[in-house]
Structures are given as C-alpha cells and as structure tokens.
Write an enzyme that holds these catalytic residues in place. Structure first.
Site: not given
Length: 367
Positions: A91, A197
């Site tokens: 990461k 969403h």
C-alpha cells in the site's frame, strides 16, 4: 521518543518487533519540487508482486501516515490471499489534501518512485485517488493498474468492490437467518462515496430498506436523487448504528469504525462493509461475537476491487472478474464455517486461512 533517523520509535517497533509488523520493505519518498511526500509499504511478496492502492490523505503527522501505510499493506496481504490472487500485499499513502495538493507533476514523481521498485509493487486507486490519476502515474510506471478503459485499463474498481460486499451480505444473511435474500432487510451504510453509492443500488434492486449517512452533503444528495424511495438519510454514524430495527451495518468510509464506543451501541445483527481495517484494535472481533453480532471480515468482502485491478494486468475481462467476485459469497460462508469449527471469531478464522496460504507459498522455491 524517536530514533536517530527522526522516525517515531513506536512506528519502528511496529515494523520490526510487533505482530502487526513483519513488513518486507518500507520506502519513504520525497520530491521537493512537486511537494510529494509518500510512503510505500510492502508487507509480503510471498504470493507474488505486492498489489494495493494509493491513498491520498491529509494525515495529521508523518508518523500517522507511516502507521496507516503499514496497517493497510498488511491488510492487502490477507485480502489478496483470501481472494486467491497471485499477489502479495502493499500500500502507498501520499501525505496531503488531494483537493489542494494533487498535481500532474506530483503524480508523475510518485510514479517514478513506484517504478524504481522494479515491479515489486503494483499500485492502483484508493481513497483520494481516481482512475484519471492512475492514467497519469502510468506515464512513468508500467506497474500501474486501475486505469481508464481509454488507456487500456479496467476503469472504476469500486463497481466490483460494491458487488463483492453485496455478496458478503447475502452470505451473512444465509448463515445467520438461513436465507440469503435481503428483501425487506434494513441496511445502514456509513459512507456513500465511491463504493457506497453502488452498494445502495444493489440493495434497492433486491428490495432492501437503506439508511445512509456521509460527512459530505453532496454525496447524500446524489443518493437521494437517484433513489427517491426506500432510502433515508440520517444525521451521522452515531445515529445510524443505533437505528431501531437495523439488520446490517455497512461501514464504507475510513477504518476503525468498530471500536469500544460503537460496538456496544450497535443494533444490527450483521456487520458487513467496504471499509478497510474496520476493527480498531485486537479484541474488537471478540466483543462483536460476545454480543451475538456476525462480522464479515472486511478484507474478504471488499476484495472485488482488487480482483478487478489484478485482472487488468492480464487483459481485463469484466465478466471474468464478476464471476471471481461472485465467489466472495462462498468464501464468506467458508470462513463462518471455519470459525464455528475452531470456536473462534470469523476475523480470526479468515486470518488463519490467509496465513496458511502465505506460509505455504513462502515454503515453495522461488519462481
């Protein structure tokens, strides 16, 4: 307390001595001309080149950024192992406000640092970075994924991240209630941005009732406009987790959502969300189990995105990726079964399975 390099001693202790450490490599990157300050952490390459996104975030301190990079990289090792990918965990974090500090020059400088690792780390999008950003990074680094279709990439990985979380919810419902259907269930989502969403869309398509909250009013407004019925906004996460009749809680923002304050207040019977590192500290998974709350390990159910970006490296095929992401349903059920068999929380069961795969890979001769 700091060591001679000026790095916080607690960060170095985490890296070299604690159970949360064990990382292979940590790279501190700085380009003064563009203002870039970044940390690239590689936790493990036992299964293959480390794969993980780039987070662009206004950390309060450099030490906080390093600690986040370490935690996120470790999580990616487990996520990639559980997703069955031939990738280790890595990461990167860029320190700064993406709305103010992000520039083409900065992203190109970052790409050069990733390229300097010679393929040990493959980067992609995360909080604060987007497909367009990866297109810029890729101009300096061929080990970049999550690019736009126009540039040979797979596009927005949040589509399959949300789909995988949805499959994890269905598996959790099947395990707890004997039926994977979410029709009529009340689901609370904290964070309705990139992933949230899309998740709302899956839930409404099946007839679930959805409660949402987000610190950004525009994100909430977008959801309410797209779903005029069946979706209700609440003031904040504290209100959401205490909602009466809540069946499933989905943390889909930043990490640490499950902690000593939130777990006792939860009304939901299931926690299954897209956020990384949801457990604020060791022991929270037991607190959830003691309350009879079923926890679907975050790095298992949110692996749809990494499945997508990994596939891009071999010639992207959406339906192939969707089929792989669908298997998150079976993997989640297998973790619950292992947890029951071993008498441990699901998070610990997932860790055992992932660690076994990494251990077996590390014992094989180098490829």
């Amino acid at each position: 307390m700091t060591d001679v390099t000026g790095a916080a001693a607690d960060v170095l202790h985490t890296l070299f001595h604690s159970d949360q450490g064990g990382h292979e490599q940590v790279v501190l990157c700085q380009d003064r001309k563009s203002g870039l300050k970044a940390v690239i952490a590689l936790h493990s390459t036992a299964l293959g080149p480390a794969l993980g996104g780039t987070r662009f975030y206004p950390y309060a301190s450099e030490q906080e950024a390093v600690a986040d990079a370490l935690n996120l990289a470790r999580g990616m090792s487990y996520k990639n192992a559980m997703a069955g990918l031939d990738h280790g965990g890595g990461k990167a974090v860029i320190i700064g406000d993406p709305e103010r500090d992000k520039s083409e020059e900065l992203l190109l400088a970052y790409g050069r640092f990733v390229a300097s690792l010679g393929g040990r780390y493959v980067t992609a999008c995360d909080v604060g970075t987007y497909v367009a950003d990866m297109d810029v990074v890729a101009r300096e680094c061929r080990w970049t994924t999550g690019r736009s279709p126009e540039n040979g990439g797979a596009g927005d990985s949040s589509v399959l991240t949300a789909y995988g979380v949805y499959q994890g919810m269905r598996a959790s419902a099947a395990h707890l209630w004997g039926d994977p259907s979410l029709t009529g269930r009340k689901v609370g989502i904290a964070g309705v941005g990139k992933v949230g969403h899309h998740l709302v869309g899956h839930l409404r398509s099946e007839g679930a009732e959805v409660l949402i909250t987000d610190v950004r009013e525009e994100a909430v407004g977008r959801i309410l406009a797209a779903h005029p019925t069946g979706v209700t906004a609440v003031a904040d996460t504290a209100t959401l987790i205490r909602a009466e009749g809540l069946d499933i809680y989905a943390p889909c923002a930043l990490g640490g959502a499950l902690n000593d304050d939130t777990v006792p207040a939860l009304t939901a019977r299931i926690v299954c969300g897209a956020a990384n590192n949801q457990l604020a500290h060791p022991g929270v998974e037991k607190d959830l189990a003691d309350r009879g709350i079923l926890y679907a390990p975050d790095y298992v159910v949110n692996a749809g995105g990494v499945i997508q970006v990994a596939d891009e490296l071999h010639g992207f095929d959406f339906e192939r990726c969707r089929a792989k992401a669908s298997k998150i349903y079976d993997t989640t059920l297998a973790i619950f079964a292992r947890a029951k068999e071993d008498g441990i929380p699901p998070a610990a069961a997932a860790d055992r399975i992932a660690e076994q795969r990494m251990h077996e890979a590390a014992r094989k001769p180098a490829r």
